[in-house]
Design a protein around this motif. Structure first.
Motif, mmCIF file in Angstrom:
data_model
loop_
_atom_site.group_PDB
_atom_site.id
_atom_site.type_symbol
_atom_site.label_atom_id
_atom_site.label_comp_id
_atom_site.label_asym_id
_atom_site.label_seq_id
_atom_site.Cartn_x
_atom_site.Cartn_y
_atom_site.Cartn_z
ATOM 1 N N LYS A 174 0.819 -1.212 0.000
ATOM 2 C CA LYS A 174 0.000 0.000 0.000
ATOM 3 C C LYS A 174 0.851 1.259 0.000
ATOM 4 O O LYS A 174 0.565 2.214 -0.692
ATOM 5 C CB LYS A 174 -0.931 -0.008 1.230
ATOM 6 N N ASP A 175 1.914 1.207 0.799
ATOM 7 C CA ASP A 175 2.742 2.393 0.994
ATOM 8 C C ASP A 175 3.955 2.283 0.064
ATOM 9 O O ASP A 175 5.080 2.075 0.510
ATOM 10 C CB ASP A 175 3.168 2.415 2.468
ATOM 11 N N THR A 216 -9.553 3.369 -3.335
ATOM 12 C CA THR A 216 -10.201 4.396 -2.528
ATOM 13 C C THR A 216 -9.903 4.168 -1.045
ATOM 14 O O THR A 216 -9.450 3.093 -0.647
ATOM 15 C CB THR A 216 -11.733 4.353 -2.696
ATOM 16 N N LYS A 217 -10.193 5.175 -0.253
ATOM 17 C CA LYS A 217 -10.017 5.021 1.197
ATOM 18 C C LYS A 217 -11.253 4.412 1.855
ATOM 19 O O LYS A 217 -11.341 4.320 3.079
ATOM 20 C CB LYS A 217 -9.683 6.377 1.818
ATOM 21 N N ASP A 220 -10.295 -0.898 3.701
ATOM 22 C CA ASP A 220 -9.018 -1.002 4.376
ATOM 23 C C ASP A 220 -7.961 -1.499 3.396
ATOM 24 O O ASP A 220 -6.827 -1.028 3.370
ATOM 25 C CB ASP A 220 -9.184 -1.985 5.544
ATOM 26 N N SER A 221 -8.330 -2.493 2.586
ATOM 27 C CA SER A 221 -7.426 -3.052 1.578
ATOM 28 C C SER A 221 -8.255 -3.902 0.631
ATOM 29 O O SER A 221 -9.423 -4.165 0.873
ATOM 30 C CB SER A 221 -6.357 -3.909 2.238
#
Lengths: 240, 240
Positions: A174-175, A216-217, A220-221
């Protein structure tokens, strides 16, 4: 072999439940098949006829029993299963690899093998600890892809890296540094995915190129097998 | 409400098992929550604290019982669940729609809702017959996305089409006119996917543009939720 019992991980053999996975087993791994068990419920199923032909051709025993099929599969809708010896397998060099770091869900592991094969990836690497690739739930979710792909377990990612230093590495997290939409892929490449709950640990950010799937936010994943599906499709499409 | 029993489809309420789905329920649908049940096992879990805060804030009853949580969820690793009234929901016009024609697997249905939300699709259409969107297995696989997306059931695809004539339609099927790699998408669009075993029937070939996801012949098909994941990502990426 002993009497047929519910699968546990320490068995030297496992089961392929259902017509399609059993056909894949008999087609691609006949030398490992111990026996095929068929329920009379399935006699009218076209696949069951094919299974019987393949078993006879390969001199594999066929047992007929509705009770055993239901008991061992735990399902009334299963018509047959194969019993097969677990086997060793090795991945190849200079191809595209799918690397799963500690996958814990058997359904995901099976679905990922099926997806890999569907998108032309024949080599799947699993870094331990990990779900049991031979568990009947994995085999079923793979729809028998387990019998066609090449797979190999490694104790650590370093062990893999040392054996395949020529691979270009892409870590999905994700990051990450690069968005999947902007990423490019150079062959031979390895696509690396982390565990369902924890993802890849921070150290993978400096392993090759780290890539994020835009999302999108509102969630969570993504589910791991969905992230792998999208990553595999995009990498294949864009690869140099 | 009656005593807490294992879910069946005819209930007017259902359960959200697990910390994350229950948090989503309390955040997005507090007005529908009947009660929250927490196992003392989860007291050290940060999410459980948040659940208690949210429940108190919304004047929702909290019951504490390890036995009920284990019995109803069927899992020793579940720390809590919410009980909520089933609710009606409607999709919106002039947005992108995900249409599932007769999905039969509850895990897939839940995963598809999570994926839809992850890729920014807020409207999910389900053509009957179909899996139960409120089944706890669907809710769990959705990771609580059910409480954020808009969804609507229709008896036939025609009914949907009559109500939303302005949508551009794209039918995903193996035997299609256009490859996903070459397809383009015009907004507002609807992406249509068939049942897990049977796919979309032949008549959908002439419903809008039919699209195939390129795949090898080594597998029979992709898992439905994987096909949806890849289709949603690509359509969003390419949309005009």
């Amino acid at each position: 072999m002993p009497s047929i019992r519910k699968y546990t991980k320490d068995f030297g053999y496992s089961y392929s439940f259902g017509v399609f996975p059993t056909l894949e087993l008999l087609t691609h791994r006949p030398e490992h098949v111990i026996k095929v068990v068929i329920s009379p419920k399935g006699y009218k199923n076209h696949g069951i006829e094919e299974i019987q032909l393949l078993a006879r051709k390969n001199h594999i025993e066929i047992e007929k029993s509705e009770g055993i099929v239901e008991k061992i599969s735990g399902s009334e809708n299963t018509y047959c299963f194969g019993i097969f010896k677990k086997f060793e397998n090795h991945i190849e060099k200079n191809t595209q690899h799918v690397i799963l770091v500690s996958p814990s869900d058997m359904g995901n592991l099976g679905t990922i093998m099926r997806t890999s094969l569907g998108f032309g990836y024949k080599d799947v690497v699993i870094i331990k600890p990990a779900a049991d690739i031979f568990d009947p739930r994995t085999v079923r979710a793979s729809m028998g892809s387990l019998f066609t792909i090449r797979f190999q377990y490694f104790s650590t990612f370093k062990d893999y890296q040392q054996q395949f230093p020529e691979q270009h590495l892409y870590s999905f997290m994700k990051d990450a540094k690069v968005s999947l939409e902007e990423a490019s892929f150079e062959k031979p490449f390895s696509l690396i995915f982390g565990n369902e709950s924890s993802g890849l640990s921070g150290e993978f950010r400096s392993v090759g190129t780290s890539i994020a799937i835009p999302q999108t936010k509102l969630v969570d994943s993504l589910n791991l097998s969905i992230a792998v599906g999208v990553g595999l499709f995009e990498a294949q499409r864009k690869a140099l």
